[in-house]
Write a protein that holds these residues in place. Structure first.
Motif, PDB file in Angstrom:
ATOM      1  N   MET A   1     -43.976  11.979   9.322  1.00  0.00           N
ATOM      2  CA  MET A   1     -43.925  13.343   9.869  1.00  0.00           C
ATOM      3  C   MET A   1     -42.623  14.004   9.408  1.00  0.00           C
ATOM      4  SD  MET A   1     -44.715  14.608  13.710  1.00  0.00           S
ATOM      5  CE  MET A   1     -43.506  13.573  14.472  1.00  0.00           C
ATOM      6  N   TYR A   2     -42.727  15.219   8.950  1.00  0.00           N
ATOM      7  CA  TYR A   2     -41.581  15.920   8.385  1.00  0.00           C
ATOM      8  C   TYR A   2     -41.392  17.211   9.164  1.00  0.00           C
ATOM      9  CZ  TYR A   2     -38.447  16.283   4.344  1.00  0.00           C
ATOM     10  OH  TYR A   2     -37.370  16.324   3.517  1.00  0.00           O
ATOM     11  N   VAL A   3     -40.663  17.131  10.266  1.00  0.00           N
ATOM     12  CA  VAL A   3     -40.563  18.267  11.177  1.00  0.00           C
ATOM     13  C   VAL A   3     -39.422  19.191  10.806  1.00  0.00           C
ATOM     14  CG1 VAL A   3     -40.279  18.966  13.576  1.00  0.00           C
ATOM     15  CG2 VAL A   3     -41.548  16.896  13.039  1.00  0.00           C
ATOM     16  N   VAL A   4     -38.236  18.595  10.628  1.00  0.00           N
ATOM     17  CA  VAL A   4     -37.042  19.383  10.315  1.00  0.00           C
ATOM     18  C   VAL A   4     -36.701  19.180   8.846  1.00  0.00           C
ATOM     19  CG1 VAL A   4     -34.614  19.793  10.869  1.00  0.00           C
ATOM     20  CG2 VAL A   4     -36.209  19.045  12.670  1.00  0.00           C
ATOM     21  N   LYS A   5     -36.621  20.283   8.124  1.00  0.00           N
ATOM     22  CA  LYS A   5     -36.396  20.193   6.669  1.00  0.00           C
ATOM     23  C   LYS A   5     -34.906  20.350   6.379  1.00  0.00           C
ATOM     24  CE  LYS A   5     -38.034  20.543   2.295  1.00  0.00           C
ATOM     25  NZ  LYS A   5     -36.987  19.703   1.713  1.00  0.00           N
ATOM     26  N   SER A   6     -34.378  19.428   5.577  1.00  0.00           N
ATOM     27  CA  SER A   6     -32.973  19.497   5.188  1.00  0.00           C
ATOM     28  C   SER A   6     -32.813  20.330   3.932  1.00  0.00           C
ATOM     29  CB  SER A   6     -32.446  18.098   4.922  1.00  0.00           C
ATOM     30  OG  SER A   6     -31.178  18.168   4.320  1.00  0.00           O
ATOM     31  N   SER A   7     -31.639  20.949   3.816  1.00  0.00           N
ATOM     32  CA  SER A   7     -31.338  21.705   2.601  1.00  0.00           C
ATOM     33  C   SER A   7     -30.684  20.818   1.546  1.00  0.00           C
ATOM     34  CB  SER A   7     -30.408  22.875   2.949  1.00  0.00           C
ATOM     35  OG  SER A   7     -29.288  22.385   3.653  1.00  0.00           O
ATOM     36  N   LEU A   8     -30.410  19.565   1.900  1.00  0.00           N
ATOM     37  CA  LEU A   8     -29.736  18.664   0.952  1.00  0.00           C
ATOM     38  C   LEU A   8     -30.745  18.025  -0.003  1.00  0.00           C
ATOM     39  CD1 LEU A   8     -27.311  16.678   3.323  1.00  0.00           C
ATOM     40  CD2 LEU A   8     -26.743  18.598   1.828  1.00  0.00           C
ATOM     41  N   PRO A   9     -30.306  17.762  -1.248  1.00  0.00           N
ATOM     42  CA  PRO A   9     -31.157  16.997  -2.172  1.00  0.00           C
ATOM     43  C   PRO A   9     -31.410  15.592  -1.611  1.00  0.00           C
ATOM     44  CG  PRO A   9     -29.217  17.891  -3.292  1.00  0.00           C
ATOM     45  CD  PRO A   9     -29.019  18.154  -1.837  1.00  0.00           C
ATOM     46  N   ASP A  10     -32.500  14.968  -1.994  1.00  0.00           N
ATOM     47  CA  ASP A  10     -32.907  13.682  -1.422  1.00  0.00           C
ATOM     48  C   ASP A  10     -31.837  12.595  -1.531  1.00  0.00           C
ATOM     49  OD1 ASP A  10     -35.244  14.654  -0.510  1.00  0.00           O
ATOM     50  OD2 ASP A  10     -36.511  13.797  -2.082  1.00  0.00           O
ATOM     51  N   ALA A  11     -31.196  12.508  -2.698  1.00  0.00           N
ATOM     52  CA  ALA A  11     -30.200  11.446  -2.906  1.00  0.00           C
ATOM     53  C   ALA A  11     -29.013  11.627  -1.956  1.00  0.00           C
ATOM     54  CB  ALA A  11     -29.721  11.437  -4.354  1.00  0.00           C
ATOM     55  N   ASP A  12     -28.559  12.871  -1.828  1.00  0.00           N
ATOM     56  CA  ASP A  12     -27.437  13.148  -0.922  1.00  0.00           C
ATOM     57  C   ASP A  12     -27.850  12.896   0.529  1.00  0.00           C
ATOM     58  OD1 ASP A  12     -25.882  13.851  -3.053  1.00  0.00           O
ATOM     59  OD2 ASP A  12     -26.064  16.019  -2.754  1.00  0.00           O
ATOM     60  N   LEU A  13     -29.055  13.294   0.855  1.00  0.00           N
ATOM     61  CA  LEU A  13     -29.547  13.118   2.221  1.00  0.00           C
ATOM     62  C   LEU A  13     -29.592  11.639   2.593  1.00  0.00           C
ATOM     63  CD1 LEU A  13     -30.608  14.570   4.719  1.00  0.00           C
ATOM     64  CD2 LEU A  13     -32.917  14.376   3.768  1.00  0.00           C
ATOM     65  N   LYS A  14     -30.005  10.815   1.650  1.00  0.00           N
ATOM     66  CA  LYS A  14     -30.078   9.375   1.897  1.00  0.00           C
ATOM     67  C   LYS A  14     -28.680   8.813   2.207  1.00  0.00           C
ATOM     68  CE  LYS A  14     -32.212   5.310  -0.113  1.00  0.00           C
ATOM     69  NZ  LYS A  14     -32.277   4.553  -1.337  1.00  0.00           N
ATOM     70  N   THR A  15     -27.704   9.236   1.429  1.00  0.00           N
ATOM     71  CA  THR A  15     -26.321   8.787   1.637  1.00  0.00           C
ATOM     72  C   THR A  15     -25.805   9.218   3.007  1.00  0.00           C
ATOM     73  OG1 THR A  15     -25.871   8.932  -0.726  1.00  0.00           O
ATOM     74  CG2 THR A  15     -23.958   8.991   0.736  1.00  0.00           C
ATOM     75  N   VAL A  16     -26.029  10.484   3.332  1.00  0.00           N
ATOM     76  CA  VAL A  16     -25.522  11.029   4.594  1.00  0.00           C
ATOM     77  C   VAL A  16     -26.260  10.405   5.776  1.00  0.00           C
ATOM     78  CG1 VAL A  16     -25.190  13.124   5.935  1.00  0.00           C
ATOM     79  CG2 VAL A  16     -24.890  13.181   3.479  1.00  0.00           C
ATOM     80  N   ALA A  17     -27.561  10.216   5.631  1.00  0.00           N
ATOM     81  CA  ALA A  17     -28.353   9.621   6.718  1.00  0.00           C
ATOM     82  C   ALA A  17     -27.837   8.224   7.053  1.00  0.00           C
ATOM     83  CB  ALA A  17     -29.829   9.563   6.321  1.00  0.00           C
ATOM     84  N   ALA A  18     -27.525   7.440   6.022  1.00  0.00           N
ATOM     85  CA  ALA A  18     -27.017   6.081   6.250  1.00  0.00           C
ATOM     86  C   ALA A  18     -25.667   6.131   6.947  1.00  0.00           C
ATOM     87  CB  ALA A  18     -26.909   5.337   4.922  1.00  0.00           C
ATOM     88  N   ALA A  19     -24.822   7.062   6.536  1.00  0.00           N
ATOM     89  CA  ALA A  19     -23.487   7.182   7.140  1.00  0.00           C
ATOM     90  C   ALA A  19     -23.591   7.595   8.605  1.00  0.00           C
ATOM     91  CB  ALA A  19     -22.650   8.186   6.354  1.00  0.00           C
ATOM     92  N   LEU A  20     -24.439   8.562   8.893  1.00  0.00           N
ATOM     93  CA  LEU A  20     -24.564   9.048  10.274  1.00  0.00           C
ATOM     94  C   LEU A  20     -25.225   8.002  11.173  1.00  0.00           C
ATOM     95  CD1 LEU A  20     -25.624  12.738   9.532  1.00  0.00           C
ATOM     96  CD2 LEU A  20     -23.408  11.981  10.425  1.00  0.00           C
ATOM     97  N   GLN A  21     -26.250   7.346  10.658  1.00  0.00           N
ATOM     98  CA  GLN A  21     -26.925   6.307  11.445  1.00  0.00           C
ATOM     99  C   GLN A  21     -25.977   5.137  11.720  1.00  0.00           C
ATOM    100  OE1 GLN A  21     -29.781   6.166  13.103  1.00  0.00           O
ATOM    101  NE2 GLN A  21     -29.372   4.054  13.728  1.00  0.00           N
ATOM    102  N   GLY A  22     -25.210   4.746  10.712  1.00  0.00           N
ATOM    103  CA  GLY A  22     -24.237   3.667  10.892  1.00  0.00           C
ATOM    104  C   GLY A  22     -23.184   4.039  11.919  1.00  0.00           C
ATOM    105  N   ALA A  23     -22.713   5.274  11.834  1.00  0.00           N
ATOM    106  CA  ALA A  23     -21.710   5.744  12.798  1.00  0.00           C
ATOM    107  C   ALA A  23     -22.297   5.765  14.202  1.00  0.00           C
ATOM    108  CB  ALA A  23     -21.220   7.144  12.394  1.00  0.00           C
ATOM    109  N   LEU A  24     -23.545   6.180  14.322  1.00  0.00           N
ATOM    110  CA  LEU A  24     -24.199   6.230  15.630  1.00  0.00           C
ATOM    111  C   LEU A  24     -24.239   4.840  16.277  1.00  0.00           C
ATOM    112  CD1 LEU A  24     -25.874   7.577  17.866  1.00  0.00           C
ATOM    113  CD2 LEU A  24     -27.904   7.244  16.438  1.00  0.00           C
ATOM    114  N   VAL A  25     -24.655   3.877  15.505  1.00  0.00           N
ATOM    115  CA  VAL A  25     -24.778   2.504  16.015  1.00  0.00           C
ATOM    116  C   VAL A  25     -23.403   1.952  16.433  1.00  0.00           C
ATOM    117  CG1 VAL A  25     -25.199   0.160  15.191  1.00  0.00           C
ATOM    118  CG2 VAL A  25     -26.923   1.927  14.838  1.00  0.00           C
ATOM    119  N   ASP A  26     -22.406   2.159  15.583  1.00  0.00           N
ATOM    120  CA  ASP A  26     -21.063   1.662  15.905  1.00  0.00           C
ATOM    121  C   ASP A  26     -20.505   2.339  17.154  1.00  0.00           C
ATOM    122  OD1 ASP A  26     -20.912  -0.155  13.824  1.00  0.00           O
ATOM    123  OD2 ASP A  26     -19.696   1.125  12.526  1.00  0.00           O
TER     124      ASP A  26
END
Ligand SMILES: [Fe+2]
Length: 156
Positions: A1-26
């Protein structure tokens, strides 16, 4: 499901998503560890350490919300489930039971140190991918480093 669309290119989004998810968990785990020690600390410095630990709980909770909502903003669903936190946290083992004030402080020095090291990697990783997310991560890291200093000073 693709509800919220990002303005970032896919490669950048992948990098940022990993950073934010990692920060969330920590940050979620940091809030749990700080509460655990807040409840179990004993010793002559009980009062000051007990109160200081709740300051860490407050900033960890606040910042976990910040990174989770930044992920949502970018169209990446954040995952703050207990099992995800357990599997992904960078914080080492926290002992159960009563904990002496000096050990409590050391536990926080180690926990904050572990999170800060990973946050600095996330700051570096997001520089080009998304400076807006990087800015959030920098601010959070500065806050964590301030508390890291104060706990180190406690056992100086
Ligand atoms: Fe309390």
């Amino acid at each position: 499901m693709y509800v919220v669309k990002s303005s970032l290119p896919d490669a950048d989004l992948k990098t940022v998503a990993a950073a934010l998810q990692g920060a969330l968990v920590d940050l979620l785990d940091l809030s749990l560890v700080a509460k655990q020690v807040h409840w179990n600390v004993v010793g002559p410095r009980f009062r000051s350490v007990h109160l200081q630990l709740d300051e860490v709980v407050d900033i960890a909770r606040l910042h976990s919300d910040t990174v989770a909502e930044r992920a949502s903003t970018l169209g990446v669903p954040p995952d703050g489930r207990a099992a995800t936190v357990t599997a992904g946290s960078g914080i080492g083992h926290t002992p159960d039971g009563w904990i002496k004030d000096t050990d409590a402080v050391r536990t926080l020095v180690d926990a904050l140190g572990a999170v800060i090291a990973r946050m600095r990697e996330r700051v570096a990783a997001t520089a080009d991918a998304d400076p807006v997310s990087q800015d959030l991560l920098i601010g959070i890291t500065a806050d964590l480093e301030k508390h890291h200093w104060m706990f180190q000073a406690e056992n100086g």
